[in-house]
Design a protein around this motif. Sequence first.
Motif, PDB file in Angstrom:
ATOM      1  N   ALA A 347       0.834  -1.204   0.000  1.00 52.90           N
ATOM      2  CA  ALA A 347       0.000   0.000   0.000  1.00 52.90           C
ATOM      3  C   ALA A 347       0.872   1.259   0.000  1.00 52.90           C
ATOM      4  O   ALA A 347       0.613   2.211  -0.747  1.00 52.90           O
ATOM      5  CB  ALA A 347      -0.936  -0.004   1.211  1.00 52.90           C
ATOM      6  N   HIS A 478       3.715  10.314  14.104  1.00 55.37           N
ATOM      7  CA  HIS A 478       4.221   9.583  12.950  1.00 55.37           C
ATOM      8  C   HIS A 478       5.038  10.500  12.049  1.00 55.37           C
ATOM      9  O   HIS A 478       6.114  10.141  11.587  1.00 55.37           O
ATOM     10  CB  HIS A 478       3.066   8.993  12.129  1.00 55.37           C
ATOM     11  N   GLU A 547      -5.780  10.121   7.950  1.00 55.11           N
ATOM     12  CA  GLU A 547      -5.159   9.027   8.730  1.00 55.11           C
ATOM     13  C   GLU A 547      -4.395   8.075   7.814  1.00 55.11           C
ATOM     14  O   GLU A 547      -3.313   7.610   8.150  1.00 55.11           O
ATOM     15  CB  GLU A 547      -6.206   8.222   9.520  1.00 55.11           C
ATOM     16  N   LYS A 548      -5.021   7.792   6.678  1.00 53.39           N
ATOM     17  CA  LYS A 548      -4.347   6.899   5.733  1.00 53.39           C
ATOM     18  C   LYS A 548      -3.079   7.539   5.186  1.00 53.39           C
ATOM     19  O   LYS A 548      -2.026   6.901   5.091  1.00 53.39           O
ATOM     20  CB  LYS A 548      -5.284   6.521   4.583  1.00 53.39           C
ATOM     21  N   ILE A 551      -0.284   7.263   7.796  1.00 50.93           N
ATOM     22  CA  ILE A 551       0.305   5.932   8.017  1.00 50.93           C
ATOM     23  C   ILE A 551       1.066   5.455   6.771  1.00 50.93           C
ATOM     24  O   ILE A 551       2.090   4.774   6.880  1.00 50.93           O
ATOM     25  CB  ILE A 551      -0.766   4.913   8.492  1.00 50.93           C
ATOM     26  N   LEU A 552       0.582   5.842   5.601  1.00 49.68           N
ATOM     27  CA  LEU A 552       1.316   5.492   4.379  1.00 49.68           C
ATOM     28  C   LEU A 552       2.697   6.137   4.373  1.00 49.68           C
ATOM     29  O   LEU A 552       3.703   5.497   4.041  1.00 49.68           O
ATOM     30  CB  LEU A 552       0.528   5.921   3.134  1.00 49.68           C
ATOM     31  N   ARG A 554       4.363   7.054   6.957  1.00 55.46           N
ATOM     32  CA  ARG A 554       5.170   6.469   8.020  1.00 55.46           C
ATOM     33  C   ARG A 554       5.737   5.099   7.619  1.00 55.46           C
ATOM     34  O   ARG A 554       6.925   4.817   7.794  1.00 55.46           O
ATOM     35  CB  ARG A 554       4.319   6.341   9.292  1.00 55.46           C
ATOM     36  N   ILE A 555       4.858   4.259   7.067  1.00 51.88           N
ATOM     37  CA  ILE A 555       5.306   2.919   6.646  1.00 51.88           C
ATOM     38  C   ILE A 555       6.390   3.051   5.573  1.00 51.88           C
ATOM     39  O   ILE A 555       7.419   2.372   5.619  1.00 51.88           O
ATOM     40  CB  ILE A 555       4.109   2.099   6.094  1.00 51.88           C
TER      41      ILE A 555
ATOM     42  N   PRO B 574       8.758  -1.286  10.681  1.00 52.52           N
ATOM     43  CA  PRO B 574       7.419  -1.479  10.111  1.00 52.52           C
ATOM     44  C   PRO B 574       6.665  -2.612  10.801  1.00 52.52           C
ATOM     45  O   PRO B 574       5.439  -2.581  10.893  1.00 52.52           O
ATOM     46  CB  PRO B 574       7.700  -1.838   8.648  1.00 52.52           C
ATOM     47  N   LEU B 577       4.346  -1.625  13.417  1.00 52.53           N
ATOM     48  CA  LEU B 577       3.201  -0.831  12.957  1.00 52.53           C
ATOM     49  C   LEU B 577       2.168  -1.608  12.177  1.00 52.53           C
ATOM     50  O   LEU B 577       1.121  -1.071  11.819  1.00 52.53           O
ATOM     51  CB  LEU B 577       3.717   0.268  12.024  1.00 52.53           C
ATOM     52  N   ALA B 581      -1.492  -0.263  10.897  1.00 50.80           N
ATOM     53  CA  ALA B 581      -1.569   0.138   9.490  1.00 50.80           C
ATOM     54  C   ALA B 581      -2.621  -0.679   8.756  1.00 50.80           C
ATOM     55  O   ALA B 581      -3.381  -0.157   7.934  1.00 50.80           O
ATOM     56  CB  ALA B 581      -0.206  -0.027   8.827  1.00 50.80           C
ATOM     57  N   THR B 584      -5.966   0.709   9.589  1.00 50.41           N
ATOM     58  CA  THR B 584      -6.213   2.022   8.991  1.00 50.41           C
ATOM     59  C   THR B 584      -6.413   1.934   7.478  1.00 50.41           C
ATOM     60  O   THR B 584      -7.257   2.618   6.911  1.00 50.41           O
ATOM     61  CB  THR B 584      -5.028   2.966   9.278  1.00 50.41           C
ATOM     62  N   LEU B 585      -5.646   1.055   6.827  1.00 53.57           N
ATOM     63  CA  LEU B 585      -5.591   1.089   5.365  1.00 53.57           C
ATOM     64  C   LEU B 585      -6.550   0.138   4.665  1.00 53.57           C
ATOM     65  O   LEU B 585      -6.979   0.397   3.544  1.00 53.57           O
ATOM     66  CB  LEU B 585      -4.166   0.769   4.885  1.00 53.57           C
ATOM     67  N   PHE B 586      -6.853  -0.983   5.306  1.00 56.30           N
ATOM     68  CA  PHE B 586      -7.656  -2.001   4.628  1.00 56.30           C
ATOM     69  C   PHE B 586      -8.967  -2.248   5.366  1.00 56.30           C
ATOM     70  O   PHE B 586      -9.088  -1.928   6.551  1.00 56.30           O
ATOM     71  CB  PHE B 586      -6.874  -3.312   4.518  1.00 56.30           C
TER      72      PHE B 586
END
Lengths: 591, 591
Positions: A347, A478, A547-548, A551-552, A554-555, B574, B577, B581, B584-586
């Motif tokens: 993602a 983050h 929020e997405k 976190i994107l 951050r990852i 990662p 997290l 994540a 949040t994402l899926f």
Amino acid sequence: MPYSAPLEAIKNALKFNADIDAAGATGAFENYDSDLIAPVLEEANKLASGILSPLNPTGHQNGASLKDGVVTSAPGFADAYKTFAEGGWIGLPFPEEFGGQALPKSLAIAVMEMIQGANPAFGLNPMLTFGSIEALLVKGTDEQKSTYLEKLISGEWTGAMNLTEASAGSDVGALKSKAIPNDDGSFSITGQKIFITWGEHDVTDNIIQLVLARTPDSPEGSRGISLFLVPKFFVNDDGSLGDRNTYQCIGLEEKIGIHASPTCVMEYNGAKGWLIGEENKGLAAMFIMMNAARLQVGLQGVAVCESAMQAANAYARDRKQGSAPGVQGDAAIIHHPDIKRTLVSMAATTQAARAIVYAAAGASDLAEHSTDDASKAKFKQREDLLVPIAKAWATDRGCEMANQAVQVYGGMGFMNETDAAQIMLDARINPIYEGTNGIQAMDLVGRKLASDKGAGMTAMIAEIRKTIADASTTGNGHLAIVANRLYTAAGALEEATEWMLTNMASNRSTALAGATAYLRLAGDVIGGHLLAQAAIGSIEADDSFKEKAVILARIFADETLTQAQGRMEAVSAPANLVEDAMTTLFEAIEA
Amino acid sequence: MPYSAPLEAIKNALKFNADIDAAGATGAFENYDSDLIAPVLEEANKLASGILSPLNPTGHQNGASLKDGVVTSAPGFADAYKTFAEGGWIGLPFPEEFGGQALPKSLAIAVMEMIQGANPAFGLNPMLTFGSIEALLVKGTDEQKSTYLEKLISGEWTGAMNLTEASAGSDVGALKSKAIPNDDGSFSITGQKIFITWGEHDVTDNIIQLVLARTPDSPEGSRGISLFLVPKFFVNDDGSLGDRNTYQCIGLEEKIGIHASPTCVMEYNGAKGWLIGEENKGLAAMFIMMNAARLQVGLQGVAVCESAMQAANAYARDRKQGSAPGVQGDAAIIHHPDIKRTLVSMAATTQAARAIVYAAAGASDLAEHSTDDASKAKFKQREDLLVPIAKAWATDRGCEMANQAVQVYGGMGFMNETDAAQIMLDARINPIYEGTNGIQAMDLVGRKLASDKGAGMTAMIAEIRKTIADASTTGNGHLAIVANRLYTAAGALEEATEWMLTNMASNRSTALAGATAYLRLAGDVIGGHLLAQAAIGSIEADDSFKEKAVILARIFADETLTQAQGRMEAVSAPANLVEDAMTTLFEAIEA
């Protein structure tokens, strides 16, 4: 697995990476309104997910076929193309004068991402048509424009690009096709072209070939090539179609993927064509098509990332195998931490690729339409810098993501009929065509970096430093970590850039041996910057995606920006050794 | 491109990474003599390059086919198999008692690398036979051994492993095939097995199926499965072949690669079989086959690296395109620094993969044959640690190298008939079968790391520190730099190992989310260590390969050990997290 476009992620990248509203604010796009984005994207997604996606596996299984010079497209493709054309999708970014909708290119990129994600073999047809339209818009005569542009923009006809010959691929200047002038101002084109995507097909009544060839006594090499317009059927004065031109598709390549996209061997036997632009200036015209196409191929990389992630996600939820902590009975494999990690990482990478390509498209809009010359120059420099990165970085990531989807599928991923296998096979051409990724890297460090003494990259790094400062002030935990990682990464990119500039001046071979590694590093760091930029913008705008976005960013920072320091060392250190190592390890190279 | 084995590189890895002479010195291999290595390898290369390599593209184009339950192998494969069997190659590492040559396993690994490099679809057949032999050697009754082993070891018959069912892949304990006891001590086996490699074919007169099934009232899951020997034709008391058993190959999978290796759907209809080992202890027997097979698949990864490098090197010298500095007229693309960098980097990665797999094979020899128990235990620990790394790291690198070869081929690499395309397609199964690479990573951090509190890895890191010290004392400039890079890399591996051990104890899901990244880091660092070890050994022994060994270690250190610090951060950061994540994402995961 049916494809469905990630509308929120796309909108976020359009807003905060392409800066589409800045394009709108130039006043150049009369029809643009930011409220238009959502309905346009939703409508495009209906086409992509409802019509094109179901045809994708059919296309893979059946492919296009050739018999007696006639190419029959895969089942359903011709009807789908008609629906696509009738929707007016091709004309989105083109002038109203020729039937287009005069909307920002970045919006067209967003729409094309969906087409490419749903069905890349289908998507290649409009992609090549775009290139033909761009070339005609810039270089065509008024007559050529009035005769051909409207039909191309409406989608009634398609365009194809005929560049490559058997001994002239990356080195297009080596081509041998001939163009002999006729008395009526036209030319007779003779020669063989290979790897011509959608060069022949049955989905429209006419096809407009753009063909590179040499006129008699033209200079050798790339300074002696000219571009010609060669229609499949001649166009009568009343716009109706006349006789068939004298060229044939004499073969289709047997490829490992994009089976539904006919890759044609084209034989021109004195075919009648007309010069586009000036004689011997074909290369410049070609680069117009090529530049547009390179960004579109980078976009294919984004689309692959997305469709691979969707396939992996859907399969991981469906496929039950063994036990997992906290699950009664057979557990879907998505419960395994290793699979979750894969999806989360996919993602982040997908959004980074999208951010880079959309940022390049946004820069292209502003390079063309900014209201002052300084801005135009600034965004042109940005576009030039980002296009090779967008093309190479996004397509390499696409292949990696496709590879990961196959891995999630396990043994089924190796079966020809599965989505994951098709995505991987289709994707493998992206790092190769429209200039291999090695050529993109040479373009980045040669044309884009060395030619302006790094000014474009310096401006980019300054912008990254601004992002670092902005991220730190959001108060988001983050983003504070992202800022730290981006700080180190920007330093690595800066150091690698200095090494590259020094060596491009003094030791070009060594520099070029580091070009691919440098492009990778640049894409990583710029991708991390753009994700942070989108996260900051989303927080400021209180965007629903915030929020997405955070976190994107951050990852991606944790997975990828952490690698920047090491990648910087790997740009220069092995490059310095390549000649010695080559001599020690391999047989001598013949001159 | 014809494959030819890299005899010097193989000998170097045998000597300095597998430590084959230490195996010889145990006295367990009466026939072994270090002077034997060169002629054995040369003879094997004649078979690989002269007979198997030319059949490789033929196999890709034609594949195996099924009609009425009869599988016809690709043209030439049956004759080639006879030649291979007559050469006694299968028996190399097996006891003389059953017709083998009782030579070290590491030597057999070297020979099999050539077979797999020349023709991986062919190589799968002996690979599966090896697994059957290993299981029978350990678990078979005297009668089973005398009836079947000699014929398997001579290559007169082949063996196949029947584990997977439609809903029992990685989770083999879920299998449903039934084994009902008959009055005569045999069992009637009924069930369907999928993905059975060379399960049916026409290259030998008989096939010995090893089949996992459940006896009535057996416990659920993996504790209730038993292993059965099910011959295609029954064997009469005089050794002649009797009636056909009641099973059928009812389908071949349509795969994206290894087309000449028939991947069978096998239907057992009350087929007669005999228990191997104890009832309900099939899993233990399976792991014997599996462990052997995992190392062999890692070896396939090495073979792919090598054949991809050879193909890229040959094509780059042959393919002329454009100009290059210092070359008159059209230049072969090998003159481009980017291509040279690719080749040099491929060479280093290939030798690192070889070093890891050969080190695992050498450890296996010494684990079995060392003269004292402490050494046996030490090398068993080493083997256990290295097998999952060998399998996953080498096969992932294989896919990457194959991908790079395709890139060097440019547009031709996307054409189905080219070597590069075949290598890439064939290679893609390696990270999947015999336990996906994700499962190898779980095995590494679960069974291999956590179960002995990291003792095996701690011993490995101690050995790496010894290599660092040794490298510094050689006085070689390259190795001094290698030592520095290895020092940092070993620290990163140590830190990641500590993180992994802590989290495996307290937070298993988080740990497992870092498992794949951890295995990658471990392979990188151990690969760098083994290349340095070989370089040091080569200098000390004044080996003819020493310059190459040194530059390979240096290039690998510059390219890969430089990444270790970043990779260490990407193991843990990662992973911590992933759950957040994912949420949040899926979309939410259904239980």
